[in-house]
Design a protein around this motif. Structure first.
Motif, PDB file in Angstrom:
ATOM      1  N   PHE A 109      10.289  33.875 -14.993  1.00 25.02           N
ATOM      2  CA  PHE A 109      10.866  32.876 -15.890  1.00 25.02           C
ATOM      3  C   PHE A 109      10.142  31.551 -15.750  1.00 25.02           C
ATOM      4  O   PHE A 109       9.440  31.291 -14.763  1.00 25.02           O
ATOM      5  N   GLU A 155      11.411  27.402 -16.904  1.00 32.66           N
ATOM      6  CA  GLU A 155      12.317  26.524 -17.639  1.00 32.66           C
ATOM      7  C   GLU A 155      11.481  25.728 -18.627  1.00 32.66           C
ATOM      8  O   GLU A 155      10.540  25.030 -18.228  1.00 32.66           O
ATOM      9  N   ARG A 162      15.121  21.003 -20.485  1.00 32.91           N
ATOM     10  CA  ARG A 162      16.369  20.578 -19.827  1.00 32.91           C
ATOM     11  C   ARG A 162      16.780  19.284 -20.497  1.00 32.91           C
ATOM     12  O   ARG A 162      16.129  18.257 -20.330  1.00 32.91           O
ATOM     13  N   PHE A 213      21.778  25.111 -17.012  1.00 31.78           N
ATOM     14  CA  PHE A 213      21.821  25.970 -15.823  1.00 31.78           C
ATOM     15  C   PHE A 213      21.862  25.141 -14.535  1.00 31.78           C
ATOM     16  O   PHE A 213      21.108  24.188 -14.361  1.00 31.78           O
ATOM     17  N   TYR A 220      22.311  26.320 -10.183  1.00 29.59           N
ATOM     18  CA  TYR A 220      22.525  27.435  -9.247  1.00 29.59           C
ATOM     19  C   TYR A 220      23.991  27.560  -8.845  1.00 29.59           C
ATOM     20  O   TYR A 220      24.495  28.656  -8.605  1.00 29.59           O
TER      21      TYR A 220
HETATM   22  N1  GUN Z   1      16.310  28.427 -12.139  1.00 29.13           N
HETATM   23  C1  GUN Z   1      16.514  29.623 -11.578  1.00 29.13           C
HETATM   24  N2  GUN Z   1      17.056  30.466 -12.432  1.00 29.13           N
HETATM   25  C2  GUN Z   1      17.185  29.802 -13.568  1.00 29.13           C
HETATM   26  C3  GUN Z   1      17.693  30.166 -14.827  1.00 29.13           C
HETATM   27  O1  GUN Z   1      18.131  31.292 -15.060  1.00 29.13           O
HETATM   28  N3  GUN Z   1      17.675  29.189 -15.762  1.00 29.13           N
HETATM   29  C4  GUN Z   1      17.210  27.944 -15.515  1.00 29.13           C
HETATM   30  N4  GUN Z   1      17.229  27.050 -16.498  1.00 29.13           N
HETATM   31  N5  GUN Z   1      16.740  27.589 -14.352  1.00 29.13           N
HETATM   32  C5  GUN Z   1      16.731  28.516 -13.388  1.00 29.13           C
END
Ligand code: GUN
Length: 257
Positions: free
Chosen positions: A47, A49, A52, A226, A228
């Motif tokens: 992944f 990001e 934000r 998001f 944690y």
């Molecule tokens: N950091 C770790 N996992 C994620 C996630 O699923 N989304 C976002 N935005 N940041 C993360």
């Protein structure tokens, strides 16, 4: 499948590897991963990001339990119809006065980013996103490839016979395929509400040699953004409590190792 008779059993096409095992991606996938600057995700897959929102909104999860919420409103299906019950794990005023630790714990921030977005990629070398939940609602959009999703609606419980333990309340389980073939019911866009458990795994395109798989690439937008502290993984004990023995046996491999 014990989950959806119209779909095949939940079985990996590409075997998930240990988190520590080296990943040997195809040249095309390695290039995609480096171009998009993707990182390994703790759920499996990769992944980055991509957004934000700096705009902040009031934290809607304030004073709910520290783990991601088992939604405030749980629906029970009975012989006389569906009834809703408020099983909120919101702290009471008494808790608030005595439980000062909970107030200062992660996740009790007064605000959240309004939204966050990521790219998410499953590959033959990292083909499974393990069962987890988020408190926020997530909008998913397909870019390329094909995969299967499983959603455990922990907030929708109905009485069901379980060969292991007898009659007890079981959560609704849903599974669907995401892909470009909308005529066959594959989804281009799918929404997972907060508090529901989700997992996913890579499928080959129809007619494709599974060895030539170029990955499942999607975008996800979470509202509010998001954190944690809004995220947790499914554990084996919770899975066995939420679904029947047969369903748990079919889904066990989708837990985080
Ligand atoms: N950091 C770790 N996992 C994620 C996630 O699923 N989304 C976002 N935005 N940041 C993360």
């Amino acid at each position: 499948s014990t989950i959806d008779p119209s779909l095949p059993p939940l079985k990996p096409v590409y075997e998930p590897k240990d988190a520590s095992a080296p990943r040997d991606e195809s040249p095309r996938l390695a290039k995609l991963i480096s171009t998009l600057q993707l990182q390994q995700h703790i759920e499996g897959g990769y992944f980055v990001e991509t957004d934000r929102d700096v705009n902040r909104v009031p934290n809607p999860f304030l004073n709910t339990s520290p783990s991601a919420s088992d939604n405030e409103q749980t629906t029970f299906y009975t012989s006389t119809g569906a009834v809703s019950a408020n099983l909120s794990n919101k702290l009471t005023d008494a808790d608030k006065n005595t439980n000062t630790t909970a107030q200062s714990e992660a996740g009790q921030d007064k605000t959240r980013n309004a939204s966050t977005s990521i790219h998410y990629l499953l590959t033959p070398e990292s083909p499974m996103g393990a069962f987890h939940r988020n408190r926020g609602r997530t909008v998913h959009t397909l870019h390329r490839g094909r995969g299967r999703y499983v959603i455990i609606h922990a907030d929708e419980v109905m009485p069901e016979y379980d060969s292991h333990s007898g009659i007890r309340s079981k959560a609704r389980v849903e599974s669907f395929i995401v892909g470009q073939n909308v005529e066959k019911g594959e989804k281009l866009q799918w929404i997972v509400d907060g508090g529901k458990y989700k997992s996913s795994f890579l499928l080959p395109l129809e007619g494709e040699d599974p060895a030539n798989n170029q990955g499942l690439l999607i975008s996800e937008t979470v509202v509010p953004g998001f954190e944690y502290s809004d995220h947790d993984f499914m554990r084996i004990e919770r899975l066995e409590a939420l679904v029947t023995k047969e369903q748990a046996d079919e889904m066990r491999w989708m837990l985080r190792k």
